[in-house]
Scaffold this motif. Structure first.
Motif, PDB file in Angstrom:
ATOM      1  N   LEU A 100      54.096  27.826  15.951  1.00 31.98           N
ATOM      2  CA  LEU A 100      53.150  28.918  16.085  1.00 31.98           C
ATOM      3  C   LEU A 100      53.896  30.241  15.946  1.00 31.98           C
ATOM      4  CD1 LEU A 100      50.133  29.246  16.774  1.00 31.98           C
ATOM      5  CD2 LEU A 100      50.811  29.455  19.158  1.00 31.98           C
ATOM      6  N   GLU A 144      53.529  34.661  15.686  1.00 33.43           N
ATOM      7  CA  GLU A 144      52.694  35.843  15.899  1.00 33.43           C
ATOM      8  C   GLU A 144      53.086  36.863  14.845  1.00 33.43           C
ATOM      9  OE1 GLU A 144      52.464  37.235  20.109  1.00 33.43           O
ATOM     10  OE2 GLU A 144      53.051  39.144  19.229  1.00 33.43           O
ATOM     11  N   TYR A 157      47.785  34.943  14.711  1.00 34.69           N
ATOM     12  CA  TYR A 157      48.545  33.741  15.065  1.00 34.69           C
ATOM     13  C   TYR A 157      48.419  32.721  13.966  1.00 34.69           C
ATOM     14  CZ  TYR A 157      49.086  35.860  19.568  1.00 34.69           C
ATOM     15  OH  TYR A 157      49.421  36.724  20.562  1.00 34.69           O
ATOM     16  N   ILE A 215      45.021  30.705  13.495  1.00 37.09           N
ATOM     17  CA  ILE A 215      44.422  30.060  14.667  1.00 37.09           C
ATOM     18  C   ILE A 215      43.437  31.047  15.276  1.00 37.09           C
ATOM     19  CG2 ILE A 215      44.891  29.127  16.978  1.00 37.09           C
ATOM     20  CD1 ILE A 215      46.184  27.413  14.950  1.00 37.09           C
ATOM     21  N   GLY A 261      41.696  33.262  17.861  1.00 31.24           N
ATOM     22  CA  GLY A 261      42.274  33.849  19.067  1.00 31.24           C
ATOM     23  C   GLY A 261      42.109  33.031  20.333  1.00 31.24           C
ATOM     24  N   VAL A 287      44.603  30.104  20.786  1.00 30.57           N
ATOM     25  CA  VAL A 287      46.045  30.331  20.705  1.00 30.57           C
ATOM     26  C   VAL A 287      46.796  29.661  21.855  1.00 30.57           C
ATOM     27  CG1 VAL A 287      47.864  32.092  20.828  1.00 30.57           C
ATOM     28  CG2 VAL A 287      45.909  32.416  19.310  1.00 30.57           C
ATOM     29  N   GLU A 288      46.309  29.854  23.079  1.00 33.13           N
ATOM     30  CA  GLU A 288      46.987  29.258  24.238  1.00 33.13           C
ATOM     31  C   GLU A 288      46.989  27.733  24.150  1.00 33.13           C
ATOM     32  OE1 GLU A 288      49.208  30.057  26.524  1.00 33.13           O
ATOM     33  OE2 GLU A 288      49.070  31.875  25.314  1.00 33.13           O
ATOM     34  N   THR A 291      46.714  25.948  21.473  1.00 28.28           N
ATOM     35  CA  THR A 291      47.592  25.532  20.383  1.00 28.28           C
ATOM     36  C   THR A 291      49.052  25.570  20.814  1.00 28.28           C
ATOM     37  OG1 THR A 291      45.990  26.377  18.795  1.00 28.28           O
ATOM     38  CG2 THR A 291      48.203  25.948  17.959  1.00 28.28           C
ATOM     39  N   ARG A 292      49.394  26.626  21.578  1.00 27.55           N
ATOM     40  CA  ARG A 292      50.765  26.741  22.075  1.00 27.55           C
ATOM     41  C   ARG A 292      51.111  25.497  22.916  1.00 27.55           C
ATOM     42  NH1 ARG A 292      52.937  31.776  22.164  1.00 27.55           N
ATOM     43  NH2 ARG A 292      51.015  32.857  22.627  1.00 27.55           N
TER      44      ARG A 292
END
Ligand code: ZN
Length: 128
Positions: A34, A36, A60, A76, A78, A81-82, A84-85
């Motif tokens: 991932l 940014e 992202y 990704i 918004g 995002v978390e 996916t992380r």
């Protein structure tokens, strides 16, 4: 320095069982990394065209290897995002657990052969 005693077959099997339990608990995962990024939109009148402007973003992107080993990015949304992380981290954990599982399994296989007075030979060149 005292010599570390080699793990017994039984100990290795316990470790392998634990790894198996951890692997069974792996959740959703995603391949890739991932990243940014911030970008200019290209419009000459936009604030992003000015020197030192923070630009648009963050965006992202999930990068993964495409055909020909070229990394391809996918944006990704918004709100994911978390997630996916976490999924990317889970993928790393899965790989690590599998790697350990393979290593332990090889050791177990070797010990079982050794218990029968056998073992793998010295390296042999592959016939072409
Ligand atoms: Zn702009």
């Amino acid at each position: 320095m005292p010599n570390q005693p080699l793990p017994t077959l039984h100990e290795l099997e316990i470790v392998r069982e634990r790894l198996k339990e951890q692997i069974a608990q792996i959740g959703d995962l995603r391949l890739g990394t991932l990243s940014e990024s911030y970008r200019k939109c290209g419009k000459p009148t936009c604030h992003c065209a000015r020197e030192g402007d923070p630009k648009h973003g963050p965006f992202y992107l999930l990068y993964r290897r495409g055909k020909g080993q070229k990394a391809i990015g996918h944006a990704i949304p918004g709100k994911y995002v978390e997630k996916t992380r976490e999924q990317v981290a889970e993928c790393h954990r899965f790989r690590e657990l599998c790697r350990e599982y393979m290593e332990i399994s090889e050791q177990i296989g070797d010990l079982k052969m050794k218990a029968q007075g056998e073992g793998l030979s010295e390296p042999v060149k592959k016939n072409s």
